[in-house]
Design an enzyme around this catalytic site. Structure first.
Site, PDB file in Angstrom:
ATOM      1  N   LYS A 113       3.188  -0.203  -5.239  1.00 58.83           N
ATOM      2  CA  LYS A 113       3.237   0.674  -6.452  1.00 58.83           C
ATOM      3  C   LYS A 113       3.166   2.140  -5.930  1.00 58.83           C
ATOM      4  CE  LYS A 113      -1.751   0.212  -7.568  1.00 58.83           C
ATOM      5  NZ  LYS A 113      -2.519  -0.560  -8.473  1.00 58.83           N
ATOM      6  N   TYR A 161      -4.913  34.608  -5.053  1.00 61.58           N
ATOM      7  CA  TYR A 161      -5.112  35.024  -6.458  1.00 61.58           C
ATOM      8  C   TYR A 161      -6.742  35.107  -6.812  1.00 61.58           C
ATOM      9  CZ  TYR A 161      -0.258  33.605  -7.468  1.00 61.58           C
ATOM     10  OH  TYR A 161       0.886  33.638  -7.712  1.00 61.58           O
TER      11      TYR A 161
HETATM   12  C1  PLP Z   1      -3.251  -1.379  -7.293  1.00 56.38           C
HETATM   13  C2  PLP Z   1      -3.607  -2.659  -7.641  1.00 56.38           C
HETATM   14  C3  PLP Z   1      -4.104  -3.211  -6.407  1.00 56.38           C
HETATM   15  C4  PLP Z   1      -4.239  -2.911  -5.132  1.00 56.38           C
HETATM   16  O1  PLP Z   1      -5.460  -2.079  -4.930  1.00 56.38           O
HETATM   17  P1  PLP Z   1      -6.223  -1.177  -3.859  1.00 56.38           P
HETATM   18  O2  PLP Z   1      -7.637  -0.963  -4.319  1.00 56.38           O
HETATM   19  O3  PLP Z   1      -5.258  -0.213  -3.430  1.00 56.38           O
HETATM   20  O4  PLP Z   1      -6.060  -2.339  -2.654  1.00 56.38           O
HETATM   21  C5  PLP Z   1      -4.096  -4.703  -6.551  1.00 56.38           C
HETATM   22  N1  PLP Z   1      -4.202  -5.125  -8.024  1.00 56.38           N
HETATM   23  C6  PLP Z   1      -3.756  -4.663  -9.049  1.00 56.38           C
HETATM   24  C7  PLP Z   1      -3.764  -5.159 -10.339  1.00 56.38           C
HETATM   25  C8  PLP Z   1      -3.494  -3.277  -8.836  1.00 56.38           C
HETATM   26  O5  PLP Z   1      -3.310  -2.411  -9.877  1.00 56.38           O
END
Ligand code: PLP
Length: 429
Positions: free
Chosen positions: A82, A316
């Protein structure tokens, strides 16, 4: 009508060879042109003028997949890609992992699943976010596997499958065992199972849950969620629903060798980051975990350099004041590139193999560092914001954990904040 917007894949090696977009399979058109899912475009490496870039090591990804496989102990490994594969560029990461025989992929959004299909990915893709909006049909057409926990999901998918005819649609049922975010509450499972039975167009291929505290100092919460998950699985079995894949583990649970069931869903571990427990990396000193290799390196260059007398301010709001005659270097990366503004006067970057502290406020496009103790630093010197560097002063590494700690956040956020203005370059090694 053929006006579908295609993303330009940044699957580019250091020699700037691009994957051919024409390799992507052609896709049917469903929605009216104005309704089609548009994809963002990031600066392509070939267009890059500025020396700021993120380098992705494809070999690190392969190593991490291998280490994860060992930990998975026979469970399927579904890579969570994702948020553009945690900022790495989802098409190139997915292609690399598919060639390395990963078992499947998980994404949060329909759009992300579509992007992987357009990149030529043929393996299973689970869409975990549960929001299908106007894209139910696109889910079927792209062979994306939906996560369901809502009657509307069942009704809409079943109606489309009836209209299409043929095989039932494989879905994954999500149960909320303690995250209170998405999923059917365990007490509502019997009623939901009844609704499922009323929709023979759907086949429950998977049962999943998400863990809220897999990286907590103790495993109490994790075990509590596990027992609710197992109880739910038993209830479903009594009602005649026996999914092939039960899955719960994110990276932290997997590295703890817990909740592995039939499949695991690692995200951050693929990118070489072990979650930390009480500030200590889960990779520290534990044999096989140490095989995780950071896959991302962010580098820029010194684009301006000046001598500043003692007692003057830098940047800044004059947030840094020189306490001695100083040499201040300007680095071509700022908060619009995803560098947290919280790094103002905190943290350091590597120049010639040695740390140089951030001096003053991080600005939108640039950041100043103090290179007074780096004699010989010149314009065009490489500056490493994340990752390793070797040079005349030695060798050092800025880790994601360090960067996240200075920015007051977590590694996940640092990776996903890296903006589209920073081109990703892909190295085989
Ligand atoms: C993001 C996510 C994962 C993976 O999580 P990590 O901590 O990056 O390994 C797994 N399952 C779901 C439902 C997620 O949203």
């Amino acid at each position: 009508m053929q006006t579908r917007v295609r993303m330009r894949y940044e699957a580019t090696t250091m020699e700037e060879r691009e994957f051919s977009v024409s390799e992507a399979p052609s896709v049917p058109e469903f929605a009216a042109p104005e309704e089609r899912i548009m994809k963002p475009r990031r600066a392509a490496p070939a267009d890059v003028v500025r020396p700021t870039r993120a380098e992705v090591s494809l070999d690190a990804l392969r190593c991490n997949l291998h280490a994860i496989r060992q930990k998975a102990a026979g469970a399927k490994v579904w890579a969570v890609l994702k948020a553009d594969a945690y900022g790495h560029g989802a098409p190139a990461v997915a292609r690399t992992l598919e060639r390395a025989k990963v078992d499947g992929f998980c994404v949060a959004l329909v759009e992300e699943g579509v992007e992987l299909r357009e990149a030529g990915i043929t393996g299973p893709i689970l869409v975990m976010g549960g929001y299908y909006g106007r894209a139910y049909e696109e889910m079927l057409a792209r062979r994306l596997t939906p996560v369901v926990y809502d009657r509307e999901h069942l009704e809409t998918f079943a109606r489309l499958v009836r209209a299409r005819g043929g095989e039932p649609l494989a879905v994954h049922l999500k149960v909320d065992t303690g995250m209170a975010r998405l999923g059917v509450r365990p007490e509502e499972i019997p009623a939901f199972a009844e609704a499922l039975a009323a929709h023979p167009e759907l086949r429950v291929e998977g049962l999943m849950t998400h863990l809220a505290s897999a990286d907590a100092p103790t495993t109490e919460s994790l075990e509590h969620q596990q027992s609710r998950f197992e109880a739910t699985s038993k209830t479903l079995a009594l009602l005649g629903i026996r999914p092939t894949y039960r899955h719960a583990a994110n990276s932290a649970a997997l590295l703890r060798e817990m909740a592995r069931y039939d499949a695991v869903r690692p995200g951050i571990a693929l990118f070489g980051v072990a979650p930390t427990i009480d500030g200590v990396s889960m990779a520290a000193g534990s044999g096989r975990d140490a095989d995780l290799v950071p896959s991302l390196r962010v580098r820029s260059e010194i684009i301006a350099l000046r001598d500043v007398p003692a007692g003057e301010t830098v940047g800044y709001s004059g947030l840094f004041r020189t306490s001695r005659p100083s040499r201040i270097a300007t680095v071509a990366m700022g908060y619009a590139d995803g560098l947290a503004r919280a790094l103002t006067n905190r943290g350091s970057f590597l120049v010639r193999g040695k740390r140089a502290p951030v001096a003053g406020a991080v600005s939108m496009d640039m950041t100043m560092i103090d290179v007074t103790d780096h004699p010989g630093a010149v314009l065009g010197d490489e500056v490493v914001i994340l990752g390793r560097q070797e040079g005349p002063f030695g060798r050092d590494e800025i880790t994601l954990d360090e960067l996240a700690a200075h920015a007051g956040t977590i590694s996940w956020e640092v990776l996903t904040h890296l903006s589209r203005r920073v081109p990703r370059f892909y190295r085989e090694a």
